[in-house]
Design an enzyme around this catalytic site. Structure first.
Site, PDB file in Angstrom:
ATOM      1  N   SER A   1     109.519  85.109  70.344  1.00 20.19           N
ATOM      2  CA  SER A   1     109.821  85.392  71.742  1.00 20.19           C
ATOM      3  C   SER A   1     108.862  84.664  72.690  1.00 20.19           C
ATOM      4  CB  SER A   1     109.786  86.913  71.948  1.00 20.19           C
ATOM      5  OG  SER A   1     110.443  87.287  73.106  1.00 20.19           O
TER       6      SER A   1
ATOM      7  N   ASP B   1     107.206  70.421  73.080  1.00 20.00           N
ATOM      8  CA  ASP B   1     108.128  69.532  73.794  1.00 20.00           C
ATOM      9  C   ASP B   1     107.402  68.537  74.683  1.00 20.00           C
ATOM     10  OD1 ASP B   1     110.256  70.724  72.599  1.00 20.00           O
ATOM     11  OD2 ASP B   1     111.072  71.683  74.395  1.00 20.00           O
TER      12      ASP B   1
ATOM     13  N   LYS C   1     113.588  84.175  68.275  1.00 19.29           N
ATOM     14  CA  LYS C   1     114.159  85.092  69.268  1.00 19.29           C
ATOM     15  C   LYS C   1     114.155  84.389  70.623  1.00 19.29           C
ATOM     16  CE  LYS C   1     113.984  89.482  71.624  1.00 19.29           C
ATOM     17  NZ  LYS C   1     113.160  90.632  72.066  1.00 19.29           N
TER      18      LYS C   1
END
Length: 410
Positions: free
Chosen positions: A310, A321, A335
């Site tokens: 999460s 990224d 999640k």
């Protein structure tokens, strides 16, 4: 012990069923574009429920049926029919306990963070020094019952609220570990969870390796209200120490508050670059971007495992990224959805999935997780203490080696 929440918002909604003149009646707020077909389906459904209630009252062997329980059961069935483990109805008792719990880092309980996995609550991390830790609960242990109640149809929030309670009281947990089932009775205590930990969490050999390499180590156990402040102070100490690199440990971090996760990632992501993208049911997007300000400039490596979930995946995904830091460990939990808390009539409540999040590169990780740049180790579930230490030690050693390489290449 509480899952990631979409900030500190509470959505007030109306439950589909209220008792009027001894029958069901409901209102569906679909807006001005409600179609006739949908209206017909609603009418048929309500007719069915009215007839079921009538038959129970007229035919069922036991005359004195608790009508409230029938309504709660109907509402619970609707949430379960969604097939979403994170959308769950809570009766008044469960919702009261849920409201009284908080994410402030101080609570009365047994000291364990949990998450849903395959529809069952699973231990993500026991907090060091707490009753759960002393009883030997491990990551991957599944909670089958709380005080004799099966957790099979409970929301994560309800499981958490039932495990928590006044200090000095006892809670009984029925657990499974691999093929083995066992019970533990734990005395609740007042717990203050420290969400940001430094190298004191490590053994002496690992601390010595950090000192030789002049590398700092910070472990984020969870994202709570005070996490951003704790991390800022810890980061100042890292800068003042002259550390040449940083190991950021997100292993067994179950998430927590979205705002806290975004605030932590903000220390690493360049200004005006995206940290996380949230998407609602209509496809509308809201991008949280990094603010101007002082950023971490030393090399960073992030440790993850199967219980990195999460909010922790938001941080790890953003750093991966933007090529701020490689991930080391194994595939994360996966999640990528956000829940809202619904306050419903008669003291009931619910959690309802209201959106999903994407990483800055628009990766949807729900059910997939993040793949580390360097895969090391294996799952902790069902492992002995010695095996877990070995796996985590291998991950630490590889992450430190990679960080030293990144420092040398600057």
């Amino acid at each position: 012990m509480t899952p990631v929440n979409s900030r500190n918002r509470t959505l007030v909604a109306i439950l589909l069923f209220v008792l009027v003149g001894g029958a069901f009646a409901a209102g569906y707020g679909y807006g001005q574009r409600t179609t006739l077909a949908a209206g017909d389906a609603d009418a048929r459904g309500l007719d069915l429920l009215r007839d079921v209630l009538r038959q129970i009252r007229a035919v069922y062997l036991v005359k004195d049926v608790n009508t409230d329980k029938l309504f709660y059961g109907a509402a619970q069935g609707m949430f379960e029919a969604l097939g979403d483990p994170y959308s769950r109805f809570m009766d008044p008792e469960a919702y009261k306990q849920f409201r009284e719990s908080d994410l402030g880092g101080i609570f009365s309980g047994v000291g364990v963070y949990i998450e849903l996995q395959d529809g069952r609550p699973v231990v993500v991390q026991p907090i060091s020094g707490t009753p759960a830790y002393k009883a030997g609960l491990r990551p991957g242990d599944r909670i089958l019952q709380v005080d004799g109640r099966s957790t099979e149809r409970m929301s994560l929030e309800e499981v958490v609220s039932r495990i928590r309670g006044p200090a000095g009281t006892t809670v009984r947990l029925r657990m499974s570990r691999g093929e083995r089932t066992f019970e533990v009775s734990l005395i609740r205590t007042r717990i203050r969870a420290i969400t940001v930990q430094d190298e004191q969490f490590l053994d002496e050999t690992q601390r010595a390796q950090l000192r030789v390499a002049r590398v700092a180590y910070l472990r984020i156990a969870r994202f709570e209200e005070g996490t951003a402040r704790e991390f800022s102070r810890a980061l100042d100490a890292v800068r003042n120490s002259g550390a040449r690199g940083l190991l950021l440990d997100l292993r067994s971090n179950p998430g927590g508050l979205l705002d806290a996760a975004v605030a932590l990632a903000d220390h690493f992501v360049r200004a005006r670059h995206p940290i996380v993208i949230t998407v609602d049911r209509n496809g509308r997007r809201d991008t949280e971007s990094a603010s101007p300000g002082r950023k971490v400039t030393i090399p960073v490596v992030v440790l993850v495992n199967e219980y990195t979930a999460s909010g922790a995946e938001i941080v790890a995904g953003a750093l991966q990224d933007h090529s701020v830091a490689p991930l080391v460990g194994i595939r994360t939990f996966g999640k990528g959805v956000i829940q809202r808390v619904l306050t419903l009539p008669s003291g009931t409540g619910a959690t309802l999935t209201s959106g999903r999040y994407l990483t800055p590169a628009e990766r949807d990780i729900h059910g997939k997780g993040l793949t580390p740049n360097v895969v090391v180790g294996s799952r902790l579930e069902g492992r002995s203490d010695a095996e877990m230490r070995r796996i985590e030690g291998e991950q630490f050693a590889r992450a430190l080696e990679l960080l030293k390489q990144r420092i040398a290449s600057r």
